[in-house]
Design an enzyme around this catalytic site. Sequence first.
Site, PDB file in Angstrom:
ATOM      1  N   ILE A  77       5.252  -8.747  11.232  1.00 12.13           N
ATOM      2  CA  ILE A  77       4.310  -8.046  10.350  1.00 12.13           C
ATOM      3  C   ILE A  77       3.632  -6.907  11.125  1.00 12.13           C
ATOM      4  O   ILE A  77       3.093  -7.128  12.215  1.00 12.13           O
ATOM      5  CB  ILE A  77       3.239  -9.001   9.764  1.00 12.13           C
ATOM      6  CG1 ILE A  77       3.922 -10.169   9.050  1.00 12.13           C
ATOM      7  CG2 ILE A  77       2.307  -8.250   8.818  1.00 12.13           C
ATOM      8  CD1 ILE A  77       2.974 -11.181   8.430  1.00 12.13           C
ATOM      9  N   CYS A  92      -7.598  12.925  -0.020  1.00  7.91           N
ATOM     10  CA  CYS A  92      -8.478  13.927   0.607  1.00  7.91           C
ATOM     11  C   CYS A  92      -8.797  15.076  -0.356  1.00  7.91           C
ATOM     12  O   CYS A  92      -9.761  15.814  -0.155  1.00  7.91           O
ATOM     13  CB  CYS A  92      -7.823  14.486   1.870  1.00  7.91           C
ATOM     14  SG  CYS A  92      -7.270  13.190   2.984  1.00  7.91           S
ATOM     15  N   GLU A 141     -29.710  10.003   3.158  1.00 11.07           N
ATOM     16  CA  GLU A 141     -29.049   9.412   4.327  1.00 11.07           C
ATOM     17  C   GLU A 141     -30.029   8.484   5.033  1.00 11.07           C
ATOM     18  O   GLU A 141     -31.179   8.830   5.251  1.00 11.07           O
ATOM     19  CB  GLU A 141     -28.570  10.548   5.246  1.00 11.07           C
ATOM     20  CG  GLU A 141     -28.157  10.146   6.636  1.00 11.07           C
ATOM     21  CD  GLU A 141     -26.996   9.154   6.682  1.00 11.07           C
ATOM     22  OE1 GLU A 141     -25.927   9.455   6.128  1.00 11.07           O
ATOM     23  OE2 GLU A 141     -27.170   8.077   7.290  1.00 11.07           O
ATOM     24  N   GLY A 190       0.853  -1.204   0.000  1.00 10.25           N
ATOM     25  CA  GLY A 190       0.000   0.000   0.000  1.00 10.25           C
ATOM     26  C   GLY A 190       0.873   1.232   0.000  1.00 10.25           C
ATOM     27  O   GLY A 190       1.679   1.434   0.911  1.00 10.25           O
ATOM     28  N   ASP A 219      -6.125   2.743   7.725  1.00 12.04           N
ATOM     29  CA  ASP A 219      -7.560   2.438   7.759  1.00 12.04           C
ATOM     30  C   ASP A 219      -7.860   0.964   8.007  1.00 12.04           C
ATOM     31  O   ASP A 219      -8.983   0.608   8.372  1.00 12.04           O
ATOM     32  CB  ASP A 219      -8.213   2.813   6.414  1.00 12.04           C
ATOM     33  CG  ASP A 219      -8.292   4.312   6.209  1.00 12.04           C
ATOM     34  OD1 ASP A 219      -7.863   5.055   7.113  1.00 12.04           O
ATOM     35  OD2 ASP A 219      -8.778   4.732   5.144  1.00 12.04           O
ATOM     36  N   GLY A 238      -5.387   0.016   3.494  1.00 14.31           N
ATOM     37  CA  GLY A 238      -6.500   0.963   3.518  1.00 14.31           C
ATOM     38  C   GLY A 238      -7.858   0.319   3.677  1.00 14.31           C
ATOM     39  O   GLY A 238      -8.004  -0.802   4.158  1.00 14.31           O
TER      40      GLY A 238
HETATM   41  P1  FAD Z   1      -4.961   4.290   1.618  1.00 12.90           P
HETATM   42  O1  FAD Z   1      -4.514   5.696   1.623  1.00 12.90           O
HETATM   43  O2  FAD Z   1      -6.301   3.973   1.091  1.00 12.90           O
HETATM   44  O3  FAD Z   1      -3.877   3.441   0.838  1.00 12.90           O
HETATM   45  C1  FAD Z   1      -3.988   2.059   0.702  1.00 12.90           C
HETATM   46  C2  FAD Z   1      -3.377   1.662  -0.634  1.00 12.90           C
HETATM   47  O4  FAD Z   1      -3.073   0.282  -0.568  1.00 12.90           O
HETATM   48  C3  FAD Z   1      -4.343   1.843  -1.792  1.00 12.90           C
HETATM   49  O5  FAD Z   1      -3.821   2.715  -2.747  1.00 12.90           O
HETATM   50  C4  FAD Z   1      -4.526   0.420  -2.347  1.00 12.90           C
HETATM   51  O6  FAD Z   1      -4.573   0.403  -3.755  1.00 12.90           O
HETATM   52  C5  FAD Z   1      -3.272  -0.275  -1.859  1.00 12.90           C
HETATM   53  N1  FAD Z   1      -3.432  -1.727  -1.693  1.00 12.90           N
HETATM   54  C6  FAD Z   1      -4.427  -2.350  -1.017  1.00 12.90           C
HETATM   55  N2  FAD Z   1      -4.236  -3.684  -1.061  1.00 12.90           N
HETATM   56  C7  FAD Z   1      -3.115  -3.904  -1.789  1.00 12.90           C
HETATM   57  C8  FAD Z   1      -2.419  -5.066  -2.181  1.00 12.90           C
HETATM   58  N3  FAD Z   1      -2.834  -6.271  -1.831  1.00 12.90           N
HETATM   59  N4  FAD Z   1      -1.305  -4.912  -2.924  1.00 12.90           N
HETATM   60  C9  FAD Z   1      -0.875  -3.679  -3.288  1.00 12.90           C
HETATM   61  N5  FAD Z   1      -1.505  -2.546  -2.942  1.00 12.90           N
HETATM   62  C10 FAD Z   1      -2.600  -2.650  -2.182  1.00 12.90           C
HETATM   63  N6  FAD Z   1      -9.002  11.686   5.850  1.00 12.90           N
HETATM   64  C11 FAD Z   1      -8.831  12.805   6.589  1.00 12.90           C
HETATM   65  O7  FAD Z   1      -8.259  12.724   7.676  1.00 12.90           O
HETATM   66  N7  FAD Z   1      -9.261  14.014   6.125  1.00 12.90           N
HETATM   67  C12 FAD Z   1      -9.884  14.158   4.925  1.00 12.90           C
HETATM   68  O8  FAD Z   1     -10.241  15.263   4.525  1.00 12.90           O
HETATM   69  C13 FAD Z   1     -10.106  12.991   4.149  1.00 12.90           C
HETATM   70  N8  FAD Z   1     -10.732  13.068   2.954  1.00 12.90           N
HETATM   71  C14 FAD Z   1     -10.875  11.944   2.200  1.00 12.90           C
HETATM   72  C15 FAD Z   1     -11.497  12.041   0.958  1.00 12.90           C
HETATM   73  C16 FAD Z   1     -11.650  10.917   0.161  1.00 12.90           C
HETATM   74  C17 FAD Z   1     -12.330  11.027  -1.146  1.00 12.90           C
HETATM   75  C18 FAD Z   1     -11.137   9.671   0.611  1.00 12.90           C
HETATM   76  C19 FAD Z   1     -11.267   8.447  -0.247  1.00 12.90           C
HETATM   77  C20 FAD Z   1     -10.519   9.557   1.835  1.00 12.90           C
HETATM   78  C21 FAD Z   1     -10.385  10.689   2.649  1.00 12.90           C
HETATM   79  N9  FAD Z   1      -9.792  10.621   3.907  1.00 12.90           N
HETATM   80  C22 FAD Z   1      -9.626  11.752   4.657  1.00 12.90           C
HETATM   81  C23 FAD Z   1      -9.343   9.329   4.466  1.00 12.90           C
HETATM   82  C24 FAD Z   1      -7.862   9.124   4.254  1.00 12.90           C
HETATM   83  O9  FAD Z   1      -7.569   9.328   2.918  1.00 12.90           O
HETATM   84  C25 FAD Z   1      -7.480   7.729   4.707  1.00 12.90           C
HETATM   85  O10 FAD Z   1      -7.754   7.627   6.078  1.00 12.90           O
HETATM   86  C26 FAD Z   1      -6.026   7.393   4.476  1.00 12.90           C
HETATM   87  O11 FAD Z   1      -5.689   7.535   3.138  1.00 12.90           O
HETATM   88  C27 FAD Z   1      -5.738   5.966   4.926  1.00 12.90           C
HETATM   89  O12 FAD Z   1      -4.432   5.613   4.603  1.00 12.90           O
HETATM   90  P2  FAD Z   1      -4.044   4.104   4.345  1.00 12.90           P
HETATM   91  O13 FAD Z   1      -2.604   4.092   4.026  1.00 12.90           O
HETATM   92  O14 FAD Z   1      -4.538   3.275   5.439  1.00 12.90           O
HETATM   93  O15 FAD Z   1      -4.905   3.676   3.081  1.00 12.90           O
END
Ligand code: FAD
Length: 562
Positions: A283, A46, A184, A11, A288, A117
């Site tokens: 690990i 975001c 909603e 990710g 998220d 995520g």
């Molecule tokens: P992500 O950022 O989702 O990254 C996970 C990545 O892992 C993805 O790109 C996915 O493709 C990749 N992945 C998954 N499984 C695999 C696999 N098996 N192999 C390879 N790659 C993989 N948060 C805020 O605090 N404020 C905001 O204003 C806000 N606005 C948002 C608006 C939108 C439209 C969205 C979608 C989210 C928003 N968020 C916001 C939430 C925030 O973006 C997330 O909480 C944050 O990105 C989580 O980070 P992460 O690394 O856990 O997951």
Amino acid sequence: MKNRKKLLIVGGVAGGASCAARARRLSEDANIILFERGSHISFANCGLPYHIGKVIPRERSLYVASPDLFKRQLNVDVRTQNNVRYIDRKNKRIDVENLKTGEVYRENYDTLVLSPGAAPIKPDFKGIDLPGIFTLRTIPDMRKIIDWIKTRRVKKAAVIGGGFIGLEMTENLIIQGIDVSLIEMLPQVMPFLDPEISAFIHDHLKSKDISLCLESPVTGFRQKNNGMIEVMIESGKMVTADVVILAIGVRPEVELAKTAGLTVGSLGGILVDDQMRTSDENIFAVGDAVEVQNFVTAAQGLIPLAGPANRQGRIAADVILGNNRTSQPRFRGVQATSVCGVLGLTIAATGTSEKALAQLEKNEELKPYEKIYLTPNHHAGYYPGAKPMTIKLIFSKKTGQVLGAQAIGMEGVEKRIDVIAKAIQHNGTVFDLEESELCYAPQYGAAKDPVNLAGMIASNLMRGYTSIVHWEDLSESDAFLLDVRGPFEFKRGHVKNAVNIPLADLRKRMSELPRDREIWTYCYEGKRSYFALRILEQHGFRVENISGGYLIYLAVKQFKDI
Ligand code: FAD
């Protein structure tokens, strides 16, 4: 080279990219490989709604860092369009599919970090896959929505879900001249807020001509002959739209972890310790996809926010590669500090809500709690442009410890919530808020900042200088209801059976008040009625101030018969 540890990260966005960058700063020697299923890493998810709304005009502004930059500046091997399919924990290796070539290969690791995520929830509704129904998580998702809006000349949109993404999408569709129906399932938008605070959002949305359909569970979709989509609602109502944005929440991506036998919690997130280690010591998991502990209530939760994901990625890197063994960082849990803007209104919150407290079974430590409302200006009232904000502060009745706060208004809202968030993280009390020394010049704040005022009101209560009741208790009371606003305000609207004696007349009209009954007093937002309470109590009356005044009465009334 010494310590050529091999760190694989799954990710490449918030948590994963943070982890990779921090890992490299801690170790020049580590072999770091970042796997990302999509085509982009480290993009600003975001910011996606704001590019759809053309507020962020250029797509490339969303690319915080490219794979090339990660290679050049950080010497991280970034493999986009590479999907990690399987974790072989016994042999410490993963199976990866190169989505460009179809090739499947293996990579071994010393340590693995998972940051996959959470995926948008897409229920199995009839017609869910019809063209024109979108979710928003990635750059390609965003492009599809933009393209649809443009090519179909979209005039009407249905946004399903009144959470963060739903409200942000509503704003960005409205500013393009598209009519929005916001649908909603619950009786309120922003479900983590207490309902009376959401009521302010409802009023604001309606004032912007958004058709707000609350308590409206969607059951399916149908395509009309003209290509429009009919959103079917349980009540039998139908909303027709050119585009549908499905924003009903996200679910942790845990398949990889589950198949590998890592422990997943009852809420569906990967379980980790306070150093982000999973049930396998080699690990780690962040972002998220993990379950987190609420800092205030100690309850487990899923909090999909960018801040925690970034901090957790950094902590994991420190634990894996940091050489300061005596002071390794630990994740303190989440307070769900968050902010959202919708068409000029800012909504922010931190800590626990009253709703969440009520749901907790074991909350003896936090009980009894009290809440107060206030509606101060965001900066000195005499300086042009002062705007009111409403703050709800929740605190322990026993100790004054701050448990949570929610605020809503046009300006300066998030600043106050940030200050209160910090107080919560240090187990601060309402007395700490009362004494906080904060910035002041007339255009920025007030000599008694809203945070101080919240602390002062709550401290007055703790010290017995005032006594409050809440509108919810009105129906069970036979108190004399005293409205101390001016006669014009009273005429515009008042609570049934209330008697109007304006504050300025109170001393000379005391004979009109009962001495054998409790008096409940209110004004517009609670300040004049507090002054009234102080006067009357010193004249021997038994008085309670109704916290939040008429403003909160109108908000509570949206949800409760009072
Ligand atoms: P992500 O950022 O989702 O990254 C996970 C990545 O892992 C993805 O790109 C996915 O493709 C990749 N992945 C998954 N499984 C695999 C696999 N098996 N192999 C390879 N790659 C993989 N948060 C805020 O605090 N404020 C905001 O204003 C806000 N606005 C948002 C608006 C939108 C439209 C969205 C979608 C989210 C928003 N968020 C916001 C939430 C925030 O973006 C997330 O909480 C944050 O990105 C989580 O980070 P992460 O690394 O856990 O997951």
